[in-house]
Design a protein around this motif. Structure first.
Motif, short mmCIF file in Angstrom:
data_model
loop_
_atom_site.label_atom_id
_atom_site.label_comp_id
_atom_site.label_asym_id
_atom_site.label_seq_id
_atom_site.Cartn_x
_atom_site.Cartn_y
_atom_site.Cartn_z
N TYR A 160 1.14 -0.88 0.48
CA TYR A 160 -0.19 0.14 0.20
C TYR A 160 1.16 1.17 0.28
CZ TYR A 160 -2.82 3.37 1.67
OH TYR A 160 -4.25 4.37 1.71
N LEU A 161 2.14 1.06 0.89
CA LEU A 161 2.99 2.55 0.87
C LEU A 161 3.24 2.65 -0.09
CD1 LEU A 161 3.77 2.24 4.65
CD2 LEU A 161 2.19 4.01 3.69
N PHE A 162 3.97 1.41 -1.18
CA PHE A 162 4.81 1.56 -2.09
C PHE A 162 3.76 2.50 -3.30
CE2 PHE A 162 8.14 -1.35 -0.24
CZ PHE A 162 9.07 -0.33 -0.42
N GLU A 163 2.72 2.03 -3.53
CA GLU A 163 1.81 2.41 -4.36
C GLU A 163 0.77 3.73 -4.27
OE1 GLU A 163 -2.11 0.71 -6.30
OE2 GLU A 163 -1.20 -0.71 -5.09
N HIS A 164 0.72 3.94 -3.03
CA HIS A 164 0.29 5.77 -2.91
C HIS A 164 1.17 6.26 -2.07
CE1 HIS A 164 -3.53 3.57 -4.18
NE2 HIS A 164 -2.67 2.52 -2.78
N THR A 165 2.53 6.30 -2.14
CA THR A 165 3.40 7.20 -1.75
C THR A 165 5.04 7.44 -2.73
OG1 THR A 165 4.79 6.18 -0.14
CG2 THR A 165 2.57 7.74 0.38
N PRO A 166 5.82 7.73 -3.08
CA PRO A 166 7.41 7.92 -3.65
C PRO A 166 8.07 8.03 -2.33
CG PRO A 166 6.21 10.11 -2.81
CD PRO A 166 5.17 9.83 -2.26
N VAL A 167 7.91 6.70 -1.37
CA VAL A 167 8.88 6.70 -0.54
C VAL A 167 9.91 5.48 -1.10
CG1 VAL A 167 7.98 4.64 0.60
CG2 VAL A 167 9.63 6.09 1.89
N GLN A 168 11.46 5.17 -1.08
CA GLN A 168 11.73 4.14 -0.80
C GLN A 168 12.22 2.90 -0.07
OE1 GLN A 168 13.32 3.50 -3.91
NE2 GLN A 168 15.48 2.09 -3.26
N ARG A 169 12.16 3.85 1.37
CA ARG A 169 12.77 3.06 1.88
C ARG A 169 11.95 2.95 3.32
NH1 ARG A 169 16.80 1.69 4.69
NH2 ARG A 169 16.69 1.57 7.28
N ILE A 170 11.21 1.34 3.26
CA ILE A 170 10.26 1.08 5.10
C ILE A 170 11.14 0.71 5.58
CG2 ILE A 170 8.08 0.00 5.47
CD1 ILE A 170 6.74 0.49 2.91
N GLN A 171 11.17 1.30 7.13
CA GLN A 171 12.23 0.23 8.47
C GLN A 171 11.13 -0.50 9.41
OE1 GLN A 171 14.84 3.07 9.06
NE2 GLN A 171 13.91 3.37 10.69
N ALA A 172 11.60 -0.73 9.84
CA ALA A 172 10.67 -1.75 11.32
C ALA A 172 11.31 -1.70 12.09
CB ALA A 172 9.77 -2.56 10.78
N GLY A 173 11.02 -1.65 13.29
CA GLY A 173 12.33 -2.32 14.53
C GLY A 173 11.75 -3.43 15.31
N THR A 174 11.63 -3.68 16.02
CA THR A 174 12.15 -4.88 16.88
C THR A 174 12.80 -5.34 17.79
OG1 THR A 174 10.25 -7.59 16.92
CG2 THR A 174 12.62 -7.43 15.77
N HIS A 175 12.39 -6.30 19.42
CA HIS A 175 13.03 -6.23 20.69
C HIS A 175 13.60 -8.05 19.76
CE1 HIS A 175 10.58 -3.64 22.45
NE2 HIS A 175 8.89 -4.16 21.82
N PRO A 176 14.95 -7.73 20.55
CA PRO A 176 15.61 -8.64 20.08
C PRO A 176 15.25 -10.07 20.84
CG PRO A 176 17.32 -7.03 20.95
CD PRO A 176 16.06 -6.45 20.70
N GLU A 177 14.27 -9.80 22.17
CA GLU A 177 14.03 -11.19 21.42
C GLU A 177 12.54 -11.32 21.03
OE1 GLU A 177 12.69 -7.76 24.42
OE2 GLU A 177 14.10 -8.27 23.80
#
Length: 170
Positions: free
Chosen positions: A106-123
């Protein structure tokens, strides 16, 4: 399963996130203003220029939500940072990775963004697997990036680029 805009009926779920310790797992940050979701919904329906949220809908039931917010390393270019919250009864059933893959599409289709990132906990190995299934690659450890459970904790950073191989969430 599909993603849909937030409706007024979904506000109770957002209020629960802010007032029920443990509902969203280790990301709970203490009690917060339970009226904030209603104000945000009234302002822009959770669909703003700097970020938003969509409901993860499974057979007409709100299973949780995916969200995104704008970030930037070097303006004017920006990236989206995404996250997901599934209610406990919906976890471990494959909805999480699919919802995150759908949100990226959805975000790649509707916005010109090149990068999407996500964080999570090591556990959080389940979320690490979900991000990888959704097409994300591990970039590394971010040391002492969040204050949680009374101390500073490390995080893991994942990313997906526009040119990466597409992921079919079906």
């Amino acid at each position: 399963m599909h993603l849909r805009p937030v409706t007024e009926a979904d506000l109770a779920m957002f209020q629960r996130y802010l007032t029920e310790p443990g509902l969203i797992g280790p990301d709970w940050r203490g009690f917060r203003d339970a009226q904030e979701p209603a104000r945000r919904f009234a302002r822009d329906g959770f669909l703003g220029e700097d970020g938003g949220r969509l409901i993860v809908d499974v057979d007409g039931q709100a299973a949780g939500n995916v969200g995104w917010r704008k970030g930037s390393y070097v303006p004017p270019a920006f990236y989206w940072e995404i996250g997901i919250v599934l209610l406990p009864e919906w976890r471990g059933k494959g909805f999480g990775w699919r919802a995150q893959a759908m949100l990226c599409g959805y975000l790649f289709e509707h916005t010109p963004v090149q990068r999407i990132q996500a964080g999570t906990h090591p556990e959080n190995t389940a979320e690490q697997r979900a991000l990888e299934k959704a097409g994300f690659q591990l970039e590394g450890v971010i040391r002492a990036c969040e204050f949680r459970a009374g101390q500073w904790q490390d995080g893991l950073l994942y990313s997906r680029l526009r040119g990466d191989a597409p992921v079919n969430p079906q």
